[in-house]
Design an enzyme around this catalytic site. Sequence first.
Site, PDB file in Angstrom:
ATOM      1  N   SER A 123       0.834  -1.411  -0.056  1.00 38.37           N
ATOM      2  CA  SER A 123       0.026   0.228   0.038  1.00 38.37           C
ATOM      3  C   SER A 123       0.653   1.423  -0.009  1.00 38.37           C
ATOM      4  O   SER A 123       0.250   2.274  -0.282  1.00 38.37           O
ATOM      5  CB  SER A 123      -0.933   0.038   1.227  1.00 38.37           C
ATOM      6  N   LYS A 152      17.992  -7.141   9.336  1.00 38.93           N
ATOM      7  CA  LYS A 152      18.171  -7.233   8.149  1.00 38.93           C
ATOM      8  C   LYS A 152      19.081  -8.183   7.867  1.00 38.93           C
ATOM      9  O   LYS A 152      18.993  -8.958   6.581  1.00 38.93           O
ATOM     10  CB  LYS A 152      18.799  -5.676   7.511  1.00 38.93           C
ATOM     11  N   TYR A 191      18.234  -2.522   3.459  1.00 33.44           N
ATOM     12  CA  TYR A 191      19.110  -1.295   3.058  1.00 33.44           C
ATOM     13  C   TYR A 191      20.392  -1.470   3.851  1.00 33.44           C
ATOM     14  O   TYR A 191      20.317  -2.017   4.853  1.00 33.44           O
ATOM     15  CB  TYR A 191      18.300  -0.055   3.640  1.00 33.44           C
ATOM     16  N   TYR A 201      21.701   2.118  12.322  1.00 37.87           N
ATOM     17  CA  TYR A 201      20.914   1.243  11.083  1.00 37.87           C
ATOM     18  C   TYR A 201      21.966  -0.044  10.927  1.00 37.87           C
ATOM     19  O   TYR A 201      21.403  -1.082  11.620  1.00 37.87           O
ATOM     20  CB  TYR A 201      20.843   1.909   9.757  1.00 37.87           C
TER      21      TYR A 201
END
Length: 399
Positions: free
Chosen positions: A50, A245, A226, A236
Site C-alpha cells: 500500500s 536485516k 538497506y 542502522y
Amino acid sequence: MIIQPRTRGFICLTSHPEGCAENVKQQVAYVKSKGKIENGPKKVLVIGASTGFGLASRISAAFGSDAATIGVFFEKPATEGRPATAGWYNSAAFEVEAHKAGLYAKSINGDAYSDAIKQQTIELIKQDLGQVDLVIYSLASPRRTHPKTGVAYSSVLKPIKEPFTNKTVDFHTGIVSNVTIDPIQDQSDIDNTIAVMGGEDWKFWIEDLKAAGVLAEGVKTVAYSYIGPELTFPIYRNGTIGMAKNDLEGTVPTINSILSDLNGASYVSVNKALVTQSSSAIPVVPLYISLLYKVMKEKNIHEGCIEQMQRLFADRLYAKEGVLLDAEGRIRVDDWEMREDVQAEVAKLWDTITSENINEISDIKGYRADFFNLFGFEFPAIDYNADVNELVNIESIKE
C-alpha cells in the site's frame, strides 16, 4: 470534508484521497513511459502493497508487465469526518487505474503476519489466478504477533554497544541539532527486532504458498533491505535494525531450498535511501537523505520509489542477462547512492551543515515535499481548500 495536513513529529495524521490518487497516477505514468518489461511477471502477490516500495512494486508489475496483482496490507478505511490512511487511498487509486487498463487487481486488508490472512490470500489466488510467479515481501511494521505462539513483539531502533551521537534534523523546521540514542539494554531488544523485521514471516509465507500449490514453476520472491553509508551504520546497519536485516538476508538460502523443486529463487534487493514513513522515523537518516538528494539530483541520478522499482524489475529481476548479484548474493539498486563520488560529496556537506545553511547545501525542501506527497499533500494539481469525499472504497474489498 476539507483535509489539510496535520503532523505530529515524523507522522502525518491525515491523508488526502485525491492527492494519493495523483501520486499513484504519476507513478503509473512513469512506468508506462519506460515501456514494457520483456519476460516480466504475469501473476504477482505483493505483501505490504500500500505504500513505498511495495506500492511501487505493484505498479511496476501491473503497468510494466501487464501483471495481475493481489495486494496485502493493513490500512484503516475512512469514517465520516475522518480520513483513511494514505495506504488505503493509494490502494483504492491503484485498483481504479488497474481496472481502467483492463488489469486484474484485488486487495486484502488485514494482519499479514497472521495465518488467517495467509489462508485468505491463498484462497483468492486459487480462485482467481491459480498460481503466482512473483512474490514481493515488503512489510514494514513496528509490531508483530507471532502466528504460532501468540507472543507480541515490538522492534526497537537502537545502537548495540554504546550510545550514538550525531547530527539530525527536524525536517519540518530545518533545525539541525545533535541527537544521542542510547544502546540496547540486553539481547531481548535484538531478538524482538529480529522477530518483527527479520526473515521468519517471509519464510512462513513461502512455506504456506508452496504447500497450497499456488507458486508457479520458476517463481521468484524478493524482500527489501538497506545498507547505507558508514555514517548511519551505528544506528542502522550495525544496530538492531541491521541485525534484523542480516536475518532477512540470511533467510534466502532457506527459501531457495523450499523453492528448489520449482526451479524458483529468492532474493534480497538492497534499495536506495528514500523518504518513506519508516525512514522518517530514524534519527540522522532524514538529514542524510536531504544531502543525498541534493548530490544525486545535481548528478542527474536521483530516483524515487517508483524509479527504483521499475529499474529493479527491468534491469535486475527480468534482465536478459540474468539477475546480477553482489558478492553476498544480493541485488543492488543502491548502486548509484553508494558511488564513491556521491558519498564523498555527501560526507563533505555533512561536516559543514547547520541550521543556517541547510536550505542552501541540502535538499531539505525536496525531502519535505516527498514526505507530504506520501500522504497525498503538496501536489500542485490538487485544491486542498476544496471539499473532498473522504469515504473512498477499494473496489475489491467489501467492508
